[in-house]
Scaffold this active site. Structure first.
Site, PDB file in Angstrom:
ATOM      1  N   GLY A 119      43.332  49.144  46.279  1.00 30.11           N
ATOM      2  CA  GLY A 119      42.483  48.737  47.409  1.00 30.11           C
ATOM      3  C   GLY A 119      43.312  48.327  48.616  1.00 30.11           C
ATOM      4  O   GLY A 119      44.493  47.983  48.511  1.00 30.11           O
ATOM      5  N   ARG A 163      40.171  42.608  54.469  1.00 26.37           N
ATOM      6  CA  ARG A 163      40.017  41.295  55.087  1.00 26.37           C
ATOM      7  C   ARG A 163      41.338  40.539  55.246  1.00 26.37           C
ATOM      8  O   ARG A 163      41.392  39.509  55.905  1.00 26.37           O
ATOM      9  CB  ARG A 163      39.008  40.453  54.282  1.00 26.37           C
ATOM     10  CG  ARG A 163      37.578  40.880  54.535  1.00 26.37           C
ATOM     11  CD  ARG A 163      36.615  40.176  53.610  1.00 26.37           C
ATOM     12  NE  ARG A 163      36.654  40.742  52.264  1.00 26.37           N
ATOM     13  CZ  ARG A 163      36.146  40.150  51.185  1.00 26.37           C
ATOM     14  NH1 ARG A 163      35.584  38.965  51.281  1.00 26.37           N
ATOM     15  NH2 ARG A 163      36.198  40.736  50.015  1.00 26.37           N
ATOM     16  N   ASN A 176      32.331  37.202  36.919  1.00 26.12           N
ATOM     17  CA  ASN A 176      33.305  38.126  36.345  1.00 26.12           C
ATOM     18  C   ASN A 176      34.643  37.924  37.051  1.00 26.12           C
ATOM     19  O   ASN A 176      34.749  38.090  38.266  1.00 26.12           O
ATOM     20  CB  ASN A 176      32.786  39.561  36.554  1.00 26.12           C
ATOM     21  CG  ASN A 176      33.873  40.604  36.346  1.00 26.12           C
ATOM     22  OD1 ASN A 176      34.841  40.374  35.641  1.00 26.12           O
ATOM     23  ND2 ASN A 176      33.678  41.765  36.980  1.00 26.12           N
TER      24      ASN A 176
HETATM   25  C1  UD1 Z   1      35.424  43.055  41.505  1.00 21.27           C
HETATM   26  C2  UD1 Z   1      34.326  43.157  40.461  1.00 21.27           C
HETATM   27  C3  UD1 Z   1      33.513  41.873  40.479  1.00 21.27           C
HETATM   28  C4  UD1 Z   1      34.423  40.704  40.196  1.00 21.27           C
HETATM   29  C5  UD1 Z   1      35.578  40.676  41.202  1.00 21.27           C
HETATM   30  C6  UD1 Z   1      36.576  39.632  40.781  1.00 21.27           C
HETATM   31  C7  UD1 Z   1      33.718  45.507  40.369  1.00 21.27           C
HETATM   32  C8  UD1 Z   1      32.720  46.529  40.713  1.00 21.27           C
HETATM   33  N1  UD1 Z   1      33.462  44.278  40.767  1.00 21.27           N
HETATM   34  O1  UD1 Z   1      34.815  42.955  42.758  1.00 21.27           O
HETATM   35  O2  UD1 Z   1      32.507  41.920  39.503  1.00 21.27           O
HETATM   36  O3  UD1 Z   1      33.691  39.488  40.269  1.00 21.27           O
HETATM   37  O4  UD1 Z   1      36.255  41.944  41.211  1.00 21.27           O
HETATM   38  O5  UD1 Z   1      37.544  39.478  41.762  1.00 21.27           O
HETATM   39  O6  UD1 Z   1      34.703  45.827  39.713  1.00 21.27           O
HETATM   40  N2  UD1 Z   1      40.564  48.739  43.339  1.00 21.27           N
HETATM   41  C9  UD1 Z   1      41.184  49.959  43.108  1.00 21.27           C
HETATM   42  N3  UD1 Z   1      40.514  51.094  43.387  1.00 21.27           N
HETATM   43  C10 UD1 Z   1      39.255  51.093  43.857  1.00 21.27           C
HETATM   44  C11 UD1 Z   1      38.628  49.858  44.085  1.00 21.27           C
HETATM   45  C12 UD1 Z   1      39.304  48.690  43.810  1.00 21.27           C
HETATM   46  O7  UD1 Z   1      42.338  49.998  42.674  1.00 21.27           O
HETATM   47  O8  UD1 Z   1      38.715  52.176  44.076  1.00 21.27           O
HETATM   48  C13 UD1 Z   1      41.299  47.503  43.032  1.00 21.27           C
HETATM   49  C14 UD1 Z   1      41.508  46.612  44.227  1.00 21.27           C
HETATM   50  O9  UD1 Z   1      42.757  46.881  44.838  1.00 21.27           O
HETATM   51  C15 UD1 Z   1      41.504  45.213  43.599  1.00 21.27           C
HETATM   52  C16 UD1 Z   1      40.621  45.370  42.395  1.00 21.27           C
HETATM   53  O10 UD1 Z   1      40.536  46.756  42.124  1.00 21.27           O
HETATM   54  O11 UD1 Z   1      42.792  44.814  43.169  1.00 21.27           O
HETATM   55  C17 UD1 Z   1      39.212  44.818  42.631  1.00 21.27           C
HETATM   56  O12 UD1 Z   1      38.660  45.459  43.740  1.00 21.27           O
HETATM   57  P1  UD1 Z   1      37.819  44.673  44.813  1.00 21.27           P
HETATM   58  O13 UD1 Z   1      37.375  45.621  45.838  1.00 21.27           O
HETATM   59  O14 UD1 Z   1      38.540  43.461  45.237  1.00 21.27           O
HETATM   60  O15 UD1 Z   1      36.548  44.266  43.918  1.00 21.27           O
HETATM   61  P2  UD1 Z   1      35.588  43.075  44.194  1.00 21.27           P
HETATM   62  O16 UD1 Z   1      34.591  43.486  45.181  1.00 21.27           O
HETATM   63  O17 UD1 Z   1      36.364  41.853  44.436  1.00 21.27           O
END
Ligand code: UD1
Ligand code: MG
Length: 511
Positions: free
Chosen positions: A15, A19, A176
């Site tokens: 990601g 922000r 979560n």
């Molecule tokens: C996610 C969880 C949420 C949880 C929260 C905890 C999901 C759908 N939701 O939300 O339930 O409460 O984390 O912090 O999983 N990432 C990738 N590839 C992607 C998308 C994300 O590698 O396509 C990585 C991001 O870099 C990050 C992590 O996954 O390190 C979580 O992604 P983020 O977008 O922060 O999820 P949240 O909306 O925080």
């Protein structure tokens, strides 16, 4: 003990972290000695995973570069487009050929996770032979996080993202944490069924829980005792909060091992630093990187040590040091700057407004004030007078200066490298030394002094100085009339000390 389960760790780090508003990928932001990603990898390290996969995307090259430094065994896998956490895990598993075992998934942005907690999650998951287990926590403010929705019996029903949740679900404070253990086979199967039917149009990893549950598979929740471990980092305000929490955790641990922190709130110690018993850390002190502080050493106030080794019972006050070594019982500061490869031997002293770079200061040697020491070797018990400059740079090359054991360098001296002051040699104050001084010799380059009598009265009449001189001269005439003999003998003494153009010990250097 043989590993009962094949374990794969998947860290999600693709990601952007919009922000954060940063050119640096979010997971590479530093937090007391490691990046966010580095903290996550070190929390997972005791799992002794058979393989670790890191999903990279935004800033992939930077993240890959960082991985080769901190976790060369980890495999980066590119997720070119960030289509959701479920998509990310799917891509990660495509890089892992065989199917069985436990897959531990950790969001890359939960740096306060403790190894014990992720260990307990995985153990609980494996012992229960669950299909999937999520780490949950009860938090004061669940805003923005996925909610743990339980059925009437308290069993996990599904995980709902805040933006997809109804009012009742939003009121849930059990969230979560973004840390999970899965059975690899059942995870792969569920991932292939994920839809993008949600507010963000993404494949949510969290939907795996609802899918498995509907298929009658056992899914479980493991609740973290300390909810702060599950805090994510989405912007720099949260990063600062995490930094304070980690600071308190690190400081408390050191105090419990026998280190005194006089003001823990202004003491920032990287997780990579090592401190020995009875070290005393005074306020406004930052200890960073590979810094090591020996037993009984006194550090601070107002000190920054980066990758610096401080020996037992040394003292460092109001100073800055980078990649330096301070020997046992040595004394540094106030206001010293130790640069890379400054090596201070036991019981040596580097005092006020002294800068040292790439130099050895011998045992018991002293550099007390206002001095630059660059590219030098200073022997045991040598004394370097105030305002000595080691002239190491000719504009093209750097050269070394050697000052022998027990040598005595007078104040306001330039030692123009390459040059050597022999063992036990003296250098007269105010000299510019460009030729070697043999052992035991006195090196002096000072021009003889000339006093022009009455100059102030002639050239600066009417000034404060002229008036003072006149008073002093009148006073001296009066005094010599009474105690002429004593005055003569003091003058004689002064002459004796300046034979050869160099003044005596008291004038040439400072203690
Ligand atoms: C996610 C969880 C949420 C949880 C929260 C905890 C999901 C759908 N939701 O939300 O339930 O409460 O984390 O912090 O999983 N990432 C990738 N590839 C992607 C998308 C994300 O590698 O396509 C990585 C991001 O870099 C990050 C992590 O996954 O390190 C979580 O992604 P983020 O977008 O922060 O999820 P949240 O909306 O925080
Ligand atoms: Mg997040």
């Amino acid at each position: 003990m043989p590993q009962p389960h094949l374990r794969t760790v998947v860290v999600l780090a693709a990601g952007e972290g919009k922000r954060m508003k940063s050119t640096l990928p979010k997971v590479l932001h530093p937090l007391l000695g490691r990046t966010l990603l580095g903290h996550v990898l070190s929390a997972a390290a005791p799992l002794a995973a058979d393989r670790t996969v890191v999903v990279v995307g935004h800033g992939a090259d930077q993240v890959r570069g960082h991985l080769t430094e901190v976790a060369p065994d980890a495999t980066p896998v590119l997720q070119a487009e960030q289509l959701g956490t479920g998509h990310a895990v799917r891509i990660a598993l495509e890089a892992v050929p065989d199917g069985a075992g436990t897959v531990v998934v950790i969001n890359g942005d939960v740096p306060l996770l403790r190894p014990e907690t992720v260990g307990a999650l995985v153990t609980a998951h494996e012992e229960a032979a669950a299909a999937a287990t999520v780490l949950a926590a009860e938090v004061p403010d669940p805003t923005g996080l996925g909610r743990i929705v339980r059925d009437a019996d308290g069993r996990l029903e599904q995980i709902v993202e805040e933006r997809d949740a109804d009012a009742a679900q939003r009121a849930i404070r059990e969230i979560n944490a973004g840390i999970y253990a899965f059975d690899a086979v059942r995870l792969r199967e569920a991932l292939s069924k994920l839809s993008t039917d949600n507010d963000q149009g993404e494949e949510y990893l969290t939907d795996v829980f609802g899918l498995l549950r509907s298929a009658g598979e056992p899914v479980a929740v493991h609740v973290a005792v300390d909810h702060t471990e599950t805090l994510g980092c989405n912007d720099r305000v949260e990063l600062a909060t995490l930094r304070r929490l980690l600071r308190d955790r690190v400081n408390e641990a050191w105090m419990r091992t026998g280190v005194s922190l006089l003001d823990p709130v202004t003491t920032w110690i990287d997780v990579t630093v090592a401190l020995d018993r009875d070290a005393v850390i005074d306020q406004n002190t930052q200890l960073r990187g590979g810094t090591v502080v020996g037993a009984g050493a006194q550090i601070g106030p107002d000190v920054t040590l980066i990758d610096t080794i401080v020996g037992p019972d040394a003292s460092v006050v109001r100073s800055h040091a980078v990649s330096a070594e301070v020997g046992a019982g040595a004394s540094v500061g106030p206001y010293a700057y130790l640069r890379p490869a400054a090596r201070l031997s036991d019981k040596s002293k580097v005092g006020t407004f002294v800068e040292v770079k790439n130099s050895e200061i011998g045992p018991g040697a002293k550099v007390p004030h206002l001095t630059y020491v660059g590219d030098a070797t200073i022997g045991a018990k040598a004394n370097i007078g105030a305002a000595t400059i080691f002239v190491n740079y000719d504009g093209v090359n750097k050269h070394r200066t050697v000052v022998g054991e027990g040598a005595f360098v007078g104040c306001d001296t330039s030692l123009i490298a390459p040059v050597e002051v022999g063992a036990g040699a003296y250098v007269a104050a105010g000299s510019a030394i460009a030729q070697d001084v043999p052992p035991g010799a006195l090196g002096v380059t000072r021009a003889p002094q000339r006093n022009i009598e009455g100059w102030v009265a002639r050239k600066r009449p009417g000034t404060v100085s002229a008036a003072a001189a006149e008073r002093a001269q009148r006073g001296a005439e009066g005094a010599s009339e009474v105690t002429g003999a004593a005055s003569d003998s003091e003058a004689m003494h002064g002459v004796a000390e300046t034979v050869g153009g160099a003044s005596g010990t008291g004038d040439t250097a400072t203690e």
